[in-house]
Design a protein around this motif. Structure first.
Motif, PDB file in Angstrom:
ATOM      1  N   GLY A   1     -16.514 -20.807  -8.188  1.00  0.00           N
ATOM      2  CA  GLY A   1     -17.936 -21.096  -7.412  1.00  0.00           C
ATOM      3  C   GLY A   1     -18.638 -22.050  -8.378  1.00  0.00           C
ATOM      4  O   GLY A   1     -19.620 -22.438  -8.228  1.00  0.00           O
ATOM      5  N   PHE A   2     -18.088 -22.009  -9.792  1.00  0.00           N
ATOM      6  CA  PHE A   2     -18.628 -22.687 -10.778  1.00  0.00           C
ATOM      7  C   PHE A   2     -18.696 -24.361 -10.347  1.00  0.00           C
ATOM      8  O   PHE A   2     -17.810 -24.970 -10.035  1.00  0.00           O
ATOM      9  N   GLU A   3     -19.658 -25.012 -10.834  1.00  0.00           N
ATOM     10  CA  GLU A   3     -19.891 -26.585 -10.632  1.00  0.00           C
ATOM     11  C   GLU A   3     -18.696 -27.089 -11.772  1.00  0.00           C
ATOM     12  O   GLU A   3     -18.402 -26.436 -12.807  1.00  0.00           O
ATOM     13  N   PRO A   4     -18.170 -28.126 -11.190  1.00  0.00           N
ATOM     14  CA  PRO A   4     -16.895 -28.544 -12.169  1.00  0.00           C
ATOM     15  C   PRO A   4     -17.269 -29.044 -13.512  1.00  0.00           C
ATOM     16  O   PRO A   4     -16.739 -28.556 -14.569  1.00  0.00           O
ATOM     17  N   SER A   5     -18.643 -29.511 -13.937  1.00  0.00           N
ATOM     18  CA  SER A   5     -19.118 -29.817 -15.301  1.00  0.00           C
ATOM     19  C   SER A   5     -19.208 -28.457 -16.115  1.00  0.00           C
ATOM     20  O   SER A   5     -18.787 -28.437 -17.213  1.00  0.00           O
ATOM     21  N   ARG A   6     -19.473 -27.406 -15.470  1.00  0.00           N
ATOM     22  CA  ARG A   6     -19.594 -26.056 -16.190  1.00  0.00           C
ATOM     23  C   ARG A   6     -18.445 -25.404 -16.122  1.00  0.00           C
ATOM     24  O   ARG A   6     -18.068 -25.062 -17.141  1.00  0.00           O
ATOM     25  N   SER A   7     -17.470 -25.532 -15.396  1.00  0.00           N
ATOM     26  CA  SER A   7     -15.853 -25.153 -15.562  1.00  0.00           C
ATOM     27  C   SER A   7     -15.268 -25.796 -16.576  1.00  0.00           C
ATOM     28  O   SER A   7     -14.688 -25.155 -17.426  1.00  0.00           O
ATOM     29  N   ASP A   8     -15.463 -27.238 -16.887  1.00  0.00           N
ATOM     30  CA  ASP A   8     -15.004 -28.013 -17.996  1.00  0.00           C
ATOM     31  C   ASP A   8     -15.676 -27.347 -19.408  1.00  0.00           C
ATOM     32  O   ASP A   8     -14.863 -27.197 -20.256  1.00  0.00           O
ATOM     33  N   ARG A   9     -16.908 -27.137 -19.305  1.00  0.00           N
ATOM     34  CA  ARG A   9     -17.588 -26.599 -20.750  1.00  0.00           C
ATOM     35  C   ARG A   9     -16.933 -25.232 -20.984  1.00  0.00           C
ATOM     36  O   ARG A   9     -16.880 -25.025 -22.158  1.00  0.00           O
ATOM     37  N   ILE A  10     -16.847 -24.315 -19.987  1.00  0.00           N
ATOM     38  CA  ILE A  10     -16.458 -22.878 -20.229  1.00  0.00           C
ATOM     39  C   ILE A  10     -15.020 -22.928 -20.705  1.00  0.00           C
ATOM     40  O   ILE A  10     -14.652 -22.152 -21.689  1.00  0.00           O
ATOM     41  N   ALA A  11     -14.109 -23.795 -20.105  1.00  0.00           N
ATOM     42  CA  ALA A  11     -12.944 -23.684 -20.534  1.00  0.00           C
ATOM     43  C   ALA A  11     -12.717 -24.349 -21.847  1.00  0.00           C
ATOM     44  O   ALA A  11     -11.477 -23.824 -22.727  1.00  0.00           O
ATOM     45  N   ALA A  12     -13.226 -25.277 -22.080  1.00  0.00           N
ATOM     46  CA  ALA A  12     -13.246 -25.933 -23.528  1.00  0.00           C
ATOM     47  C   ALA A  12     -13.751 -25.090 -24.615  1.00  0.00           C
ATOM     48  O   ALA A  12     -13.197 -24.815 -25.698  1.00  0.00           O
ATOM     49  N   ASP A  13     -14.952 -24.354 -24.512  1.00  0.00           N
ATOM     50  CA  ASP A  13     -15.399 -23.492 -25.292  1.00  0.00           C
ATOM     51  C   ASP A  13     -14.633 -22.179 -25.508  1.00  0.00           C
ATOM     52  O   ASP A  13     -14.463 -21.600 -26.580  1.00  0.00           O
ATOM     53  N   LEU A  14     -13.995 -21.989 -24.280  1.00  0.00           N
ATOM     54  CA  LEU A  14     -13.333 -20.581 -24.340  1.00  0.00           C
ATOM     55  C   LEU A  14     -11.872 -20.930 -25.227  1.00  0.00           C
ATOM     56  O   LEU A  14     -11.641 -20.196 -26.300  1.00  0.00           O
ATOM     57  N   LEU A  15     -11.217 -21.829 -24.971  1.00  0.00           N
ATOM     58  CA  LEU A  15     -10.022 -22.236 -26.080  1.00  0.00           C
ATOM     59  C   LEU A  15     -10.401 -22.430 -27.384  1.00  0.00           C
ATOM     60  O   LEU A  15      -9.722 -22.104 -28.260  1.00  0.00           O
ATOM     61  N   GLY A  16     -11.545 -23.408 -27.751  1.00  0.00           N
ATOM     62  CA  GLY A  16     -11.979 -23.738 -28.870  1.00  0.00           C
ATOM     63  C   GLY A  16     -12.396 -22.427 -30.001  1.00  0.00           C
ATOM     64  O   GLY A  16     -11.858 -22.385 -30.899  1.00  0.00           O
ATOM     65  N   SER A  17     -13.235 -21.404 -29.205  1.00  0.00           N
ATOM     66  CA  SER A  17     -13.592 -20.437 -29.834  1.00  0.00           C
ATOM     67  C   SER A  17     -12.560 -19.241 -30.279  1.00  0.00           C
ATOM     68  O   SER A  17     -12.532 -18.973 -30.986  1.00  0.00           O
ATOM     69  N   THR A  18     -11.631 -19.441 -29.388  1.00  0.00           N
ATOM     70  CA  THR A  18     -10.316 -18.629 -29.413  1.00  0.00           C
ATOM     71  C   THR A  18      -9.541 -18.884 -30.531  1.00  0.00           C
ATOM     72  O   THR A  18      -9.349 -18.284 -31.554  1.00  0.00           O
ATOM     73  N   THR A  19      -9.411 -20.242 -30.720  1.00  0.00           N
ATOM     74  CA  THR A  19      -8.779 -20.831 -31.872  1.00  0.00           C
ATOM     75  C   THR A  19      -9.337 -20.383 -33.187  1.00  0.00           C
ATOM     76  O   THR A  19      -8.806 -20.241 -34.110  1.00  0.00           O
ATOM     77  N   ILE A  20     -10.694 -20.755 -33.170  1.00  0.00           N
ATOM     78  CA  ILE A  20     -11.501 -20.515 -34.550  1.00  0.00           C
ATOM     79  C   ILE A  20     -11.371 -18.988 -34.724  1.00  0.00           C
ATOM     80  O   ILE A  20     -11.155 -18.766 -35.900  1.00  0.00           O
ATOM     81  N   GLY A  21     -11.541 -17.917 -33.898  1.00  0.00           N
ATOM     82  CA  GLY A  21     -11.457 -16.728 -34.036  1.00  0.00           C
ATOM     83  C   GLY A  21     -10.166 -16.282 -34.611  1.00  0.00           C
ATOM     84  O   GLY A  21     -10.096 -15.559 -35.575  1.00  0.00           O
TER      85      GLY A  21
ATOM     86  N   ALA B   1     -12.925 -15.554 -28.265  1.00  0.00           N
ATOM     87  CA  ALA B   1     -12.830 -16.037 -26.768  1.00  0.00           C
ATOM     88  C   ALA B   1     -14.254 -15.353 -26.034  1.00  0.00           C
ATOM     89  O   ALA B   1     -14.973 -16.090 -25.002  1.00  0.00           O
ATOM     90  N   ALA B   2     -14.439 -14.153 -26.295  1.00  0.00           N
ATOM     91  CA  ALA B   2     -15.888 -13.684 -25.748  1.00  0.00           C
ATOM     92  C   ALA B   2     -17.194 -14.634 -26.381  1.00  0.00           C
ATOM     93  O   ALA B   2     -17.913 -14.643 -25.336  1.00  0.00           O
ATOM     94  N   ALA B   3     -16.946 -14.962 -27.559  1.00  0.00           N
ATOM     95  CA  ALA B   3     -18.259 -16.029 -28.035  1.00  0.00           C
ATOM     96  C   ALA B   3     -18.017 -17.261 -27.231  1.00  0.00           C
ATOM     97  O   ALA B   3     -19.131 -17.740 -26.785  1.00  0.00           O
ATOM     98  N   GLY B   4     -16.877 -17.736 -27.085  1.00  0.00           N
ATOM     99  CA  GLY B   4     -16.849 -19.134 -26.281  1.00  0.00           C
ATOM    100  C   GLY B   4     -17.133 -19.016 -24.876  1.00  0.00           C
ATOM    101  O   GLY B   4     -18.019 -19.767 -24.276  1.00  0.00           O
ATOM    102  N   LEU B   5     -16.839 -17.889 -24.218  1.00  0.00           N
ATOM    103  CA  LEU B   5     -17.396 -17.634 -22.750  1.00  0.00           C
ATOM    104  C   LEU B   5     -18.888 -17.511 -22.638  1.00  0.00           C
ATOM    105  O   LEU B   5     -19.420 -18.240 -21.705  1.00  0.00           O
ATOM    106  N   ALA B   6     -19.227 -16.888 -23.430  1.00  0.00           N
ATOM    107  CA  ALA B   6     -20.810 -16.655 -23.530  1.00  0.00           C
ATOM    108  C   ALA B   6     -21.468 -18.111 -23.729  1.00  0.00           C
ATOM    109  O   ALA B   6     -22.539 -18.314 -22.999  1.00  0.00           O
TER     110      ALA B   6
END
Length: 242
Positions: free
Chosen positions: A142-162, A225-230
């Motif tokens: 149910g997320f809007e496409p732009s929000r889905s893209d942002r969450i997916a990108a932040d989730l992967l990026g922050s997981t890598t940094i962590g 991952a938790a930080a990126g999701l938030a």
């Protein structure tokens, strides 16, 4: 003796290159038809063309450009629901990484010189496929496409940094583990001296390092991952909900 009023007669060299003005590239040899310079604007044969990029988010024929970060829809809790595996959202096209870079979600770094462009593209395609799958799942929730893209990108990026931070923190202790593992491997390889000793030493050092480093990387990845999701969820919207 030559007459001063008589004109000089010279025989031109038919195979000499024709002089040109303001031409940077060398003139091709007329004896080689395949080396004739291409028309202006043509891509040189030694330069690989850029990967095709689609304009539609759900166009699976090619990759798509990176989304505009200034276009972010709000999170509408009343529209959120558990994804229905029987009726998922349309597939999401992977995002094409900028040329000469490695892209892991929101993290984009220059491709190292030791990594061939082909391997870099394989890496980017694999990560982009994972990111697209996450975005599709968020669309299905149910997320809007732009929000889905942002969450997916932040989730992967922050997981890598962590995970990188966890490996960096564990490096001093992991190095001790590598030494202990290397010594143990060398002792175990004495009956296979000399080749077997080298192999078991390297293998033991790798196991010793990973024994300490991997848990720290896993913890760092989980925190990231938790930080990126938030971050993806709480980022203020810039556009109204459709």
């Amino acid at each position: 003796m030559a007459t001063p009023l008589a004109p000089e007669i010279s025989v031109p060299n038919l195979f000499a290159p024709v002089p040109a003005i303001a031409v940077v590239a060398p003139i091709a040899d007329p004896a080689d038809p395949g080396a004739i310079p291409a028309a202006p604007g043509a891509i040189p044969p030694d330069v690989a063309p850029a990967a095709p990029v689609s304009t539609g988010r759900n166009d699976m024929s090619t990759n798509r450009p990176m989304p505009d970060p200034n276009m972010l829809a709000p999170v509408l809790p009343e529209r959120l629901h558990m994804p229905n595996p029987a009726a998922p959202a349309p597939s999401v096209a992977p995002i094409e990484a900028p040329p000469g870079t490695l892209r892991i979600g929101s993290v984009v770094v220059g491709r190292p010189d030791f990594l061939p462009p082909e391997m870099g593209k394989q890496f980017n395609d694999a990560v982009a496929g994972t990111e697209a799958g996450i975005a599709q799942s968020l669309d299905s929730a149910g997320f809007e496409p732009s929000r889905s893209d942002r969450i997916a990108a932040d989730l992967l990026g922050s997981t890598t940094i962590g995970a990188s931070v966890g490996a960096l923190v564990a490096a001093p202790v992991a190095s001790i583990g590598a030494v202990i593992g290397g010594i143990s491997g060398a002792i175990a390889g004495i009956p296979m001296f000399p080749t077997g000793t080298v192999v078991t030493t390297i293998f033991g050092a790798a196991i010793g390092y990973a024994f300490v480093a991997w848990p720290a990387m896993a913890v760092g990845a989980a925190i990231g991952a938790a930080a990126g999701l938030a971050q993806g969820l709480l980022m203020p919207p810039t556009i109204a909900a459709p």
